[in-house]
Motif scaffolding. Structure first.
Motif, mmCIF file in Angstrom:
data_model
loop_
_atom_site.group_PDB
_atom_site.id
_atom_site.type_symbol
_atom_site.label_atom_id
_atom_site.label_comp_id
_atom_site.label_asym_id
_atom_site.label_seq_id
_atom_site.Cartn_x
_atom_site.Cartn_y
_atom_site.Cartn_z
ATOM 1 N N THR A 32 -17.219 -9.502 -8.040
ATOM 2 C CA THR A 32 -15.864 -9.501 -8.613
ATOM 3 C C THR A 32 -15.914 -8.823 -9.979
ATOM 4 O O THR A 32 -16.780 -9.150 -10.813
ATOM 5 N N ASP A 33 -14.994 -7.881 -10.203
ATOM 6 C CA ASP A 33 -14.959 -7.187 -11.491
ATOM 7 C C ASP A 33 -13.564 -7.286 -12.092
ATOM 8 O O ASP A 33 -12.626 -7.777 -11.456
ATOM 9 N N GLU A 34 -13.431 -6.831 -13.347
ATOM 10 C CA GLU A 34 -12.155 -6.793 -14.063
ATOM 11 C C GLU A 34 -11.756 -5.343 -14.309
ATOM 12 O O GLU A 34 -11.226 -4.997 -15.370
ATOM 13 N N GLY A 35 -12.008 -4.492 -13.310
ATOM 14 C CA GLY A 35 -11.785 -3.072 -13.489
ATOM 15 C C GLY A 35 -10.361 -2.646 -13.213
ATOM 16 O O GLY A 35 -9.401 -3.436 -13.273
ATOM 17 N N VAL A 36 -10.228 -1.359 -12.889
ATOM 18 C CA VAL A 36 -8.898 -0.748 -12.749
ATOM 19 C C VAL A 36 -8.192 -1.199 -11.487
ATOM 20 O O VAL A 36 -6.962 -1.078 -11.374
ATOM 21 N N GLY A 37 -8.942 -1.704 -10.499
ATOM 22 C CA GLY A 37 -8.311 -2.150 -9.266
ATOM 23 C C GLY A 37 -7.986 -0.996 -8.327
ATOM 24 O O GLY A 37 -8.206 0.189 -8.641
ATOM 25 N N ILE A 38 -7.430 -1.358 -7.179
ATOM 26 C CA ILE A 38 -7.132 -0.374 -6.131
ATOM 27 C C ILE A 38 -5.701 -0.564 -5.685
ATOM 28 O O ILE A 38 -5.240 -1.698 -5.464
ATOM 29 N N PRO B 254 -2.537 -0.761 -3.195
ATOM 30 C CA PRO B 254 -2.476 -1.290 -1.812
ATOM 31 C C PRO B 254 -2.588 -0.201 -0.757
ATOM 32 O O PRO B 254 -3.196 -0.416 0.305
ATOM 33 N N GLU B 255 -2.015 0.974 -1.005
ATOM 34 C CA GLU B 255 -2.061 2.034 0.009
ATOM 35 C C GLU B 255 -3.455 2.637 0.150
ATOM 36 O O GLU B 255 -3.723 3.355 1.126
ATOM 37 N N ASP B 256 -4.359 2.336 -0.779
ATOM 38 C CA ASP B 256 -5.707 2.901 -0.710
ATOM 39 C C ASP B 256 -6.741 1.901 -0.187
ATOM 40 O O ASP B 256 -7.912 2.274 0.002
ATOM 41 N N LEU B 257 -6.335 0.654 0.033
ATOM 42 C CA LEU B 257 -7.310 -0.369 0.446
ATOM 43 C C LEU B 257 -7.940 -0.052 1.805
ATOM 44 O O LEU B 257 -9.100 -0.383 2.060
ATOM 45 N N ASP B 258 -7.178 0.576 2.713
ATOM 46 C CA ASP B 258 -7.677 0.816 4.076
ATOM 47 C C ASP B 258 -8.662 1.968 4.158
ATOM 48 O O ASP B 258 -9.332 2.134 5.173
ATOM 49 N N ARG B 259 -8.763 2.772 3.099
ATOM 50 C CA ARG B 259 -9.622 3.949 3.216
ATOM 51 C C ARG B 259 -10.729 4.002 2.167
ATOM 52 O O ARG B 259 -11.432 5.014 2.076
ATOM 53 N N VAL B 260 -10.917 2.925 1.431
ATOM 54 C CA VAL B 260 -11.941 2.976 0.387
ATOM 55 C C VAL B 260 -13.350 3.025 0.969
ATOM 56 O O VAL B 260 -14.289 3.427 0.272
ATOM 57 N N PHE B 261 -13.508 2.602 2.233
ATOM 58 C CA PHE B 261 -14.831 2.610 2.851
ATOM 59 C C PHE B 261 -15.083 3.883 3.647
ATOM 60 O O PHE B 261 -16.086 3.975 4.367
ATOM 61 N N GLU B 262 -14.187 4.851 3.547
ATOM 62 C CA GLU B 262 -14.387 6.112 4.233
ATOM 63 C C GLU B 262 -15.241 7.038 3.376
ATOM 64 O O GLU B 262 -15.265 6.929 2.148
ATOM 65 N N SER C 35 -7.895 -6.561 -3.958
ATOM 66 C CA SER C 35 -7.735 -5.875 -5.247
ATOM 67 C C SER C 35 -6.264 -5.656 -5.550
ATOM 68 O O SER C 35 -5.420 -5.677 -4.637
ATOM 69 N N ALA C 36 -6.001 -5.438 -6.816
ATOM 70 C CA ALA C 36 -4.663 -5.076 -7.288
ATOM 71 C C ALA C 36 -4.836 -4.181 -8.508
ATOM 72 O O ALA C 36 -5.753 -4.396 -9.320
ATOM 73 N N PRO C 37 -3.987 -3.192 -8.685
ATOM 74 C CA PRO C 37 -4.122 -2.286 -9.838
ATOM 75 C C PRO C 37 -4.091 -3.040 -11.156
ATOM 76 O O PRO C 37 -3.207 -3.875 -11.399
ATOM 77 N N ALA D 115 -16.067 7.918 7.863
ATOM 78 C CA ALA D 115 -15.670 8.266 6.495
ATOM 79 C C ALA D 115 -16.099 7.148 5.583
ATOM 80 O O ALA D 115 -16.486 6.081 6.004
ATOM 81 N N GLY D 116 -16.045 7.364 4.299
ATOM 82 C CA GLY D 116 -16.393 6.310 3.364
ATOM 83 C C GLY D 116 -16.242 6.792 1.935
ATOM 84 O O GLY D 116 -16.035 7.963 1.682
ATOM 85 N N GLY D 117 -16.385 5.905 0.983
ATOM 86 C CA GLY D 117 -16.308 6.309 -0.410
ATOM 87 C C GLY D 117 -16.030 5.140 -1.309
ATOM 88 O O GLY D 117 -15.856 4.020 -0.871
ATOM 89 N N ALA D 118 -15.948 5.412 -2.557
ATOM 90 C CA ALA D 118 -15.707 4.384 -3.556
ATOM 91 C C ALA D 118 -14.252 4.312 -3.882
ATOM 92 O O ALA D 118 -13.491 5.233 -3.656
ATOM 93 N N SER D 119 -13.876 3.176 -4.469
ATOM 94 C CA SER D 119 -12.500 3.038 -4.939
ATOM 95 C C SER D 119 -12.314 3.807 -6.211
ATOM 96 O O SER D 119 -13.266 4.166 -6.875
#
Length: 538
Positions: free
Chosen positions: A453-459, A461-469, A505-507, A534-538
Motif C-alpha cells: 500500500t502506498d500514498e502515491g498518485v493513484g490510478i 478508474p478507467e486505467d485500472l483494467d489495463r495496468v497489468f498489460e 486505487s483512486a487518484p 500486455a502489461g505495465g505499471a500504473s
C-alpha cells in the motif's frame, strides 16, 4: 515499470587488434567470363508420386482377411468332421448288416420252410431279401469268384456293374473272414462289408461251397449328399464377408475420422493462424488423442504468441533507445571532451535501460515454460521478513509492515519475492519521498495474500483494467523511467501460482496491490496459462 535491479555494465564490443595482419588486397581485375559447360548427364526424371494406402484400407484389409480366413478354416474343419461322420455311419451300417447275417446263420432256420437252411446260397438269398439298401447302398453275392446273386431291380446302386470292384472282391484272401474293405475304382470310391458264408456255417447243411455276401456303399455319393450343404455355406460365407467389408468400411471411416480431421487440421495450421481445433466426441482412445492434440496446439499457440509478443516488444522498445544512441553518437563532437563525456553518459544510461528491458522481456518470455516456477514448502513469515529487509534500499520512504502471516505455503519463494519487490519498487516510483509504504501478508481461507500500500498518485478508474498489460501506462506523458513491464511480470508470477493480482486505487489517494496464491499450490493439472498479452505499471 521496471525491476529494482542493479545497473549492469555495458556490453563489450570486440576491438580490432592493431597488430593483426591486414587482409590481402582485393583484385579489381574483372574475371574472364566462364562459359557454362554442358551437363555430362541428363537430369534423372522425377520419381512418380507413390499412391498412399490409407489406414482405413489397411484396417479393412486386415479385418476382411481375418474374416475370410476364419470362415474358410471353419468350413474346412466342418467338412472334415462331416466326412468323418459319414465314414463312421457307413461302417456302422455295414457292421449291423454283417451282424444280422451272423445271427441268421447262428439261428440256422429258413423262415420259408421252417427247417434248416439247405445251403449257404439259400442263407445269403434270405439275408439279401431281408435287407433294404439305402439309396447309396448295393449288394451282391459271389461264388467261386463269380456274381451269382444281385439285389432286386428296385435297388438303385448296382455294384455288380463295376467290373473292377467285382474282380477285387473275387480275391480268395477275402474269404477267410468277415471284414470291411475300401476299394477305389474308376467308377467311384467303395466301402464294403465282405461276409463269407460257408456250408459249415449252416447246421445240417450239405455241401462244402462258400458264398460271399457283399454289402457295398458308394462313399462318393454319400459325401456328395453334404457337399450341397457346404456350397450353401460357401455362399453364405461370401455374403457375410461382403457384409463385413461394407460394415468395416463404414465403422473404420467413423473411427478414423478424427485422424483424418487431425491431418486436415495440421495442414491448415500456418504460422499466422493457429486457432484451428478438433471437436472432441466420446470418451475413448480417439477422444483422448484429440484432446492431446488440441492441448499440443494450445501450447504451440501460446509459445508462438509469446515469441511474437517478444519480437514485437523488442522491436517496439529498442527502436527508440537505439535511435537516441545513434543520433547522439553521430552528432557528438569528438574534439569536445565535455560533449563526449555527456554523450557517453547518455549512451550508458540508454544501454542500461535496454539491458533492464531485455531482462524483463526474457522473464515474460519464459512464463509458459514448465520451470518458470518451482514449488517448495516455504515459511510465509520468513518470506515477509526477507522482503521487508530488501525494500528499504529502494527509496527513502517510511516503510512498515501491516500484518505478518504465519505458516507454510507451497510456493516459489524467489518468484514471489520478485513480484513483491516489484510492487514495492512500483510504489516508490509513484509516491513522494518520505511518504508511507506498507507491506503485509495474511492467510485468508486457503489462500495467501501479499500486498503493498502506498500514498502515491493513484490510478484513474478507467486505467485500472489495463495496468497489468505490457507497456501500458496510466499517464502516457509520465516521464518516470520504466518500460511498463513490471506489473505484467507480477501478474505472470501470480497466474503461474494459480492465483491472481488486483489493485484498489483512486487518484491522489494511493494504491494497494494484492497478490493472492493458493497455500497448497496450483491444482495437479492446471489449465495452460497463456503468457500475458500486455502489461505495465500504473
Amino acid at each position: 515499470m521496471t525491476d529494482a535491479t542493479e545497473r549492469r555494465p555495458p556490453a563489450l564490443v570486440p576491438r580490432r587488434d592493431p597488430q593483426a595482419v591486414p587482409p590481402p588486397p582485393v583484385d579489381d581485375t574483372p574475371a574472364a567470363p566462364v562459359e557454362p559447360r554442358p551437363s555430362a548427364e541428363p537430369r534423372p526424371p522425377a520419381e512418380p508420386e507413390r499412391r498412399v494406402v490409407t489406414v482405413r484400407v489397411r484396417v479393412l484389409a486386415a479385418v476382411l482377411a481375418a474374416t475370410v480366413a476364419a470362415l474358410a478354416v471353419s468350413g474346412w474343419v466342418a467338412a472334415l468332421l462331416a466326412g468323418a461322420r459319414v465314414d463312421t455311419r457307413i461302417d456302422d451300417d455295414l457292421r449291423r448288416g454283417a451282424e444280422q447275417v451272423r445271427l441268421l446263420a447262428a439261428d440256422g432256420v429258413d423262415p420259408q420252410t421252417g427247417g434248416p437252411f439247405a445251403s449257404a446260397h439259400e442263407l445269403v438269398l434270405t439275408a439279401m431279401s431281408r435287407t433294404v439298401p439305402a439309396r447309396t447302398e448295393g449288394m451282391l453275392a459271389l461264388e467261386d469268384g463269380a456274381v451269382t446273386v444281385v439285389a432286386a431291380d428296385s435297388v438303385v446302386l448296382r455294384p455288380e456293374e463295376d467290373r473292377e470292384l467285382v474282380a477285387r472282391l473275387a480275391d480268395p484272401a477275402l474269404r477267410t473272414g468277415a471284414r470291411l474293405v475300401s476299394v477305389r475304382t474308376a467308377v467311384t470310391d467303395w466301402r464294403a462289408a465282405v461276409i463269407p458264408v460257408r456250408t459249415a456255417d449252416v447246421p445240417d447243411a450239405a455241401g462244402d461251397g462258400t458264398t460271399v455276401l457283399v454289402l457295398a456303399y458308394d462313399r462318393t455319393a454319400e459325401r456328395d449328399a453334404f457337399v450341397g450343404i457346404f456350397r450353401t455355406y460357401a455362399a453364405v460365407a461370401t455374403v457375410a464377408a461382403a457384409l463385413v467389408a461394407v460394415v468395416g468400411w463404414v465403422v473404420a471411416g467413423r473411427l478414423l475420422r478424427p485422424v483424418r480431421l487431425l491431418g486436415r487440421t495440421a495442414r491448415s495450421i500456418t504460422d499466422t493462424d493457429l486457432s484451428a481445433r478438433l471437436p472432441v466426441r466420446g470418451n475413448d482412445d480417439v477422444a483422448e488423442l484429440t484432446r492431446a492434440f488440441n492441448a499440443m496446439l494450445d501450447r504451440i499457440q501460446t509459445a508462438v504468441g509469446a515469441q511474437r509478443a517478444l519480437l514485437d516488444d523488442v522491436g517496439h522498445e529498442l527502436r527508440t533507445p537505439l535511435t537516441v544512441v545513434r543520433g547522439h553518437v553521430e552528432l557528438m563532437d569528438t574534439a569536445d571532451p565535455a560533449d563526449a563525456a555527456e554523450t557517453r553518459e547518455l549512451v550508458l544510461d540508454e544501454l542500461d535501460r535496454m539491458g533492464r528491458l531485455m531482462d524483463d522481456l526474457l522473464t515474460l518470455a519464459t512464463v509458459g515454460s514448465p520451470d518458470f516456477v518451482r514449488f517448495a514448502p516455504h515459511d510465509v513469515g520468513a518470506l515477509t521478513d526477507t522482503v521487508t529487509g530488501n525494500v528499504r534500499p529502494l527509496g527513502p520512504r517510511r516503510w512498515g509492515v501491516e500484518a505478518r502471516a504465519e505458516g507454510t505455503a507451497l510456493v516459489d519463494a524467489q518468484r514471489l519475492t520478485q513480484a513483491w519487490l516489484q510492487l514495492a519498487a512500483n510504489a516508490v516510483k509513484f509516491s513522494d519521498e518520505g511518504s508511507t509504504v506498507l507491506l503485509g501478508s495474511r492467510v485468508v481461507g486457503d489462500r495467501l495474500e501479499l500486498w503493498v500500500t502506498d500514498e502515491g498518485v493513484g490510478i484513474a478508474p478507467e486505467d485500472l483494467d489495463r495496468v497489468f498489460e505490457r507497456f501500458a501506462r496510466a499517464d502516457e506523458d509520465d516521464e518516470r523511467p520504466g518500460a511498463g513491464l513490471g506489473l505484467a511480470i507480477v501478474a505472470a508470477i501470480a497466474h503461474a501460482h494459480g492465483g491472481d493480482v488486483d489493485v484498489v486505487s483512486a487518484p491522489g489517494r494511493g494504491s494497494t496491490f494484492t497478490v493472492r496464491v493458493p497455500l497448497a499450490g496450483p491444482p495437479p493439472e492446471p489449465a495452460p496459462v497463456p503468457a500475458p498479452t500486455a502489461g505495465g505499471a500504473s
